[in-house]
Design a protein around this motif. Structure first.
Motif, short mmCIF file in Angstrom:
data_model
loop_
_atom_site.label_atom_id
_atom_site.label_comp_id
_atom_site.label_asym_id
_atom_site.label_seq_id
_atom_site.Cartn_x
_atom_site.Cartn_y
_atom_site.Cartn_z
N GLU A 173 44.87 36.87 -52.51
CA GLU A 173 45.35 35.83 -51.59
C GLU A 173 45.21 34.45 -52.21
OE1 GLU A 173 44.57 34.25 -47.03
OE2 GLU A 173 42.90 35.11 -48.18
N ALA A 222 55.39 37.33 -49.78
CA ALA A 222 55.53 36.87 -48.40
C ALA A 222 54.84 37.82 -47.42
CB ALA A 222 57.01 36.72 -48.04
N THR A 223 55.03 39.12 -47.62
CA THR A 223 54.43 40.10 -46.72
C THR A 223 52.91 40.08 -46.82
OG1 THR A 223 56.38 41.51 -46.98
CG2 THR A 223 54.41 42.54 -46.06
N GLU A 247 51.52 36.86 -45.16
CA GLU A 247 51.69 36.93 -43.70
C GLU A 247 50.64 37.84 -43.08
OE1 GLU A 247 55.69 38.20 -43.10
OE2 GLU A 247 56.56 36.32 -43.84
N ALA A 289 47.24 36.06 -43.12
CA ALA A 289 47.21 34.99 -42.12
C ALA A 289 47.03 35.54 -40.71
CB ALA A 289 48.48 34.16 -42.21
N ALA A 290 47.55 36.75 -40.48
CA ALA A 290 47.45 37.37 -39.16
C ALA A 290 46.15 38.14 -38.98
CB ALA A 290 48.63 38.31 -38.95
#
Length: 224
Positions: free
Chosen positions: A85, A172-173, A176, A179-180
């Protein structure tokens, strides 16, 4: 599509000291990994990712870039998701391909084939696996066979063992999912690419390194 390679190279190791610098066929494991990525011709950029500055000159001498992660991400408590990350946060790309130096028998052709599969597919994560055509059990129960009859090994549905020799994530996946608050490693649609057992041989101990040294003569690896 922008595809970059990241070679993780933590200096600390509990079972084999400084294993990324361990010599194999006369060169450190990290050097074999860099050369393999360069020879593959599949990457827009190649990065060595470490908390330790000693890997910087090695990367640059071999024609790769050096990303120095925060020292906290080089300890035993840091997970691979943490340093991936952090790396993706500062290196834009479509796909990140993690190539492990501790899988030195992965060949250049293995890397090419894997990357071509990633580029041609629509997966968010792609794992390298070794297909095991053997009877496998989990907690005493059969996984890919039945106790009711004996099946020839070649007729079994193989169990696919994730080996982490080479792995890819759609940037991107991955970000995301992190972040979630989810598990980014397995986020989205997952694909699998089979490699042979030698390519899937991962070095954790001195015995593993000795086995790799003995196997080099049987393989086009470490960087050919």
């Amino acid at each position: 599509m922008k595809m970059i390679a990241m070679i993780p190279a933590r200096m600390g190791s509990q079972r084999l000291q400084k294993k990324n610098l361990a010599p194999l066929a006369g060169q450190p494991l990290i050097v074999h990994a860099i050369r393999k990525c360069l020879k593959s011709g599949r990457f827009d950029e190649i990065w060595v990712n470490s908390e330790h500055p000693d890997f910087g000159p090695i990367a640059e001498a071999e024609g790769a870039y050096f990303h120095r992660r925060p020292e906290a991400l080089g300890g035993n408590q840091a997970t691979s998701e943490d340093f991936v990350e952090e790396f993706l946060g500062v290196h834009p790309c479509d796909f990140l391909v993690q190539v492990h130096s501790i899988a030195p028998l992965l060949t250049v052709e293995d890397v090419r084939s894997f990357c071509d599969t990633v580029a041609a597919g629509n997966h968010d994560a792609v794992m390298s696996v070794v297909d095991e055509n053997l009877e496998c059990v989990f907690e005493g129960e059969p996984v890919n066979f039945t106790f009711a009859e004996k099946t020839n090994s070649q007729d079994l549905e193989p169990v696919r063992r994730i080996v982490w020799a080479i792995t890819a994530w759609r940037r991107a996946t991955f970000l995301e999912a992190k972040a979630a608050g989810g598990c980014a490693t397995y986020a989205g649609k997952i694909g699998y690419v089979s490699v042979n057992r030698m390519a899937g041989h991962v070095i954790k101990t001195q015995d593993d390194l000795d086995i790799a040294e003995a196997m080099i003569g049987l393989s086009a690896a470490p960087d050919g």
